[in-house]
Design a protein around this motif. Structure first.
Motif, PDB file in Angstrom:
ATOM      1  N   ARG A 122     -69.462 -29.459   9.481  1.00  0.00           N
ATOM      2  CA  ARG A 122     -69.633 -30.535  10.452  1.00  0.00           C
ATOM      3  C   ARG A 122     -70.919 -30.376  11.257  1.00  0.00           C
ATOM      4  N   GLU A 125     -73.949 -31.004   8.909  1.00  0.00           N
ATOM      5  CA  GLU A 125     -74.142 -32.421   8.626  1.00  0.00           C
ATOM      6  C   GLU A 125     -74.785 -33.131   9.810  1.00  0.00           C
ATOM      7  N   ARG A 310     -75.970 -39.423   4.364  1.00  0.00           N
ATOM      8  CA  ARG A 310     -74.692 -38.757   4.586  1.00  0.00           C
ATOM      9  C   ARG A 310     -73.709 -39.070   3.461  1.00  0.00           C
ATOM     10  N   LYS A 311     -72.852 -38.107   3.146  1.00  0.00           N
ATOM     11  CA  LYS A 311     -71.866 -38.311   2.086  1.00  0.00           C
ATOM     12  C   LYS A 311     -70.828 -39.363   2.454  1.00  0.00           C
ATOM     13  N   ASP A 312     -70.553 -39.493   3.778  1.00  0.00           N
ATOM     14  CA  ASP A 312     -69.567 -40.495   4.194  1.00  0.00           C
ATOM     15  C   ASP A 312     -70.169 -41.895   4.290  1.00  0.00           C
ATOM     16  N   GLU A 313     -71.473 -42.004   3.962  1.00  0.00           N
ATOM     17  CA  GLU A 313     -72.186 -43.278   3.916  1.00  0.00           C
ATOM     18  C   GLU A 313     -72.327 -43.951   5.279  1.00  0.00           C
ATOM     19  N   VAL A 314     -72.035 -43.236   6.358  1.00  0.00           N
ATOM     20  CA  VAL A 314     -72.311 -43.769   7.692  1.00  0.00           C
ATOM     21  C   VAL A 314     -73.816 -43.771   7.895  1.00  0.00           C
TER      22      VAL A 314
END
Length: 364
Positions: A122, A125, A310-314
Motif C-alpha cells: 500500500r 503504491e 495503478r493496478k486498480d485503474e484509479v
C-alpha cells in the motif's frame, strides 16, 4: 576589436531579458537562474559591468538596454508547467531535466520498495502514485505533502533525490522555516518540489497554518530582496524528510493533507554493527547513487513514471489525493492531541489511569 565588442553585445542579448516584476523593472539572468539567482535590479546590472570598456562612449549595459532586439516581458512573470503562456509573460518553467527512454530502472524501484516502503504494497503504491502524478501531471497540485519519517541513515534523502534528479532546477531545499515562510522566498519561485529537511514547524500553530497553506494553496506570493513581490500559480509539492516524532500538524479524523511513510531501520547504524556491515551499507547506497547519476537509468526511471498506471485503474489525479490512512499518519494525529484528548490518548495507550493524575495541554 569592433567585432569582439559586437559579440559581447550579442552575448548580453542572449543571456539577459527585461522583465516586469510586479510594478518594478528587473533583468532576468538566464545563466545564473540555474542556481536560483533569477533577477537583477537595473542598478545592480549596471554596477556589475561598469568595468567593461565602453563602445563608442556607450556602456555595454546601455547598448543592451536600447537594443530593439532584446527580449522584453512586459506582462510579468509566472511559473506554469502548462506552458500555455501569454505573449509578454516570462514563464520560469524549463521542463524536466531527463528525457524518457524505455530501459531498466530496477535499482531505483528495489530501493524504494525495500529500503523506503519496507515491502508494504500500500505504501509503495502510493509512493509511485505520488511520483508518477508529478511527472505525468506537473500542472496539477495535489494538495498533499509526502512525509518520509525515520531515523537518520535510513535513506530518506536518497528517496527524495529520486525526484530531484528528474525535476532539475525546479527543486528547492529548505532546512529552516525562514527558507519557506520568510519574507524573501525567491528560491520557491519556480519550485515543483520543495524538500523540507526535518520538521520545521516545531508545534507552533502559526507555523502550522503557513505549512498547511503551502501544501494546499493554488497561488504563491514571491518576493526577492530589492524587487517587487508578485503572485504566481503554485504547483509545488512538499516532501519532508524527518526523524521527529511530531513531524507535521496533522489534525482531525479526515486529515488528507499528509501522506506519511515510516522508513524501516535495517540500514540504521545503532553502534552494534561491525565494519563488514558498514562496508555493505556503503556499497549498497553507492550502487543506488551511481544509478541516480547514470543517464540510461535516469531515462528509464523517467519513462517508467511517465507511463506508470495503478493496478486498480484509479486515475492518478484522484489517487494522489487519497493518502493511506496508516499507522504512521495516525501517530502524527495523536501527537497533535491536546487537553482532554491528549489525556485519554495517553490513558488508552498506556492501559492505565493510575500514572495519569492530571492532564496537560500539550502543544500549547
Amino acid at each position: 576589436m569592433a567585432k569582439k565588442r559586437k559579440s559581447l553585445l550579442q552575448l548580453f542579448l542572449e543571456r539577459y531579458a527585461a522583465v516586469r516584476v510586479g510594478s518594478s523593472f528587473a533583468i532576468y539572468d538566464k545563466e545564473t537562474a540555474a542556481n536560483g539567482l533569477l533577477f537583477l535590479t537595473e542598478q545592480a546590472f549596471r554596477q556589475l559591468f561598469r568595468h567593461l570598456p565602453p563602445v563608442n562612449n556607450t556602456a555595454i549595459t546601455t547598448l543592451w538596454a536600447t537594443d530593439p532586439t532584446r527580449e522584453v516581458y512586459d506582462r510579468g512573470v509566472v511559473f506554469d508547467p502548462c506552458a500555455q503562456t501569454p505573449k509578454g509573460v516570462l514563464n520560469l518553467w524549463q521542463g524536466f531535466s531527463v528525457e524518457a527512454v524505455e530501459g531498466d530502472c530496477s535499482v531505483i524501484l528495489d530501493f524504494l520498495w525495500i529500503d523506503i516502503c519496507d515491502r508494504d504494497p500500500r505504501g509503495f503504491e502510493y509512493l509511485l502514485t505520488y511520483f508518477a502524478h508529478l511527472v505525468q501531471h506537473p500542472d496539477d497540485k495535489p494538495g498533499v505533502a509526502l512525509i518520509l519519517k525515520g531515523l537518520k541513515g535510513a535513506g530518506k534523502d536518497t528517496a527524495i533525490l529520486c525526484l530531484r534528479v528528474l525535476v532539475g532546477v525546479h527543486f528547492a531545499y529548505a532546512t529552516t522555516s525562514e527558507d519557506v515562510f520568510g519574507k524573501f522566498n525567491a528560491s520557491l519561485a519556480r519550485a515543483l518540489v520543495i524538500h523540507l529537511e526535518d520538521a520545521i514547524w516545531g508545534g507552533d500553530v502559526r507555523e502550522a497554518k503557513k505549512l498547511q497553506a503551502l501544501v494546499t494553496s493554488r497561488t504563491l506570493r514571491v518576493e526577492q530582496k530589492g524587487i517587487d513581490a508578485y503572485t504566481t500559480p503554485n504547483f509545488s509539492r512538499l516532501l519532508v524528510s524527518t526523524n521527529e516524532d511530531w513531524a507535521v500538524p496533522a489534525f482531525g479524523a479526515d486529515e488528507r493533507r499528509y501522506a506519511v511513510i515510516e522508513t524501516p531501520e535495517h540500514w540504521i547504524d545503532d553502534g552494534s554493527h561491525d565494519d563488514a556491515w558498514r562496508r555493505k551499507k556503503i556499497d549498497h547506497f553507492g550502487r543506488i547513487h551511481a544509478a541516480l547519476r547514470d543517464p540510461d537509468t535516469l531515462s528509464a526511471w523517467m519513462h517508467f513514471l511517465s507511463t506508470w498506471e495503478r493496478k486498480d485503474e484509479v486515475d492518478l489525479k484522484t489517487a494522489v489525493r487519497l493518502p493511506p490512512r496508516n499507522a504512521a499518519l495516525a501517530e502524527q494525529k495523536a501527537s497533535g492531541f491536546t487537553g482532554l484528548d491528549g489525556y485519554w490518548f495517553d490513558a488508552l495507550t498506556s492501559g492505565s489511569l493510575d500514572e495519569l493524575t492530571e492532564w496537560t495541554d500539550r502543544g500549547t
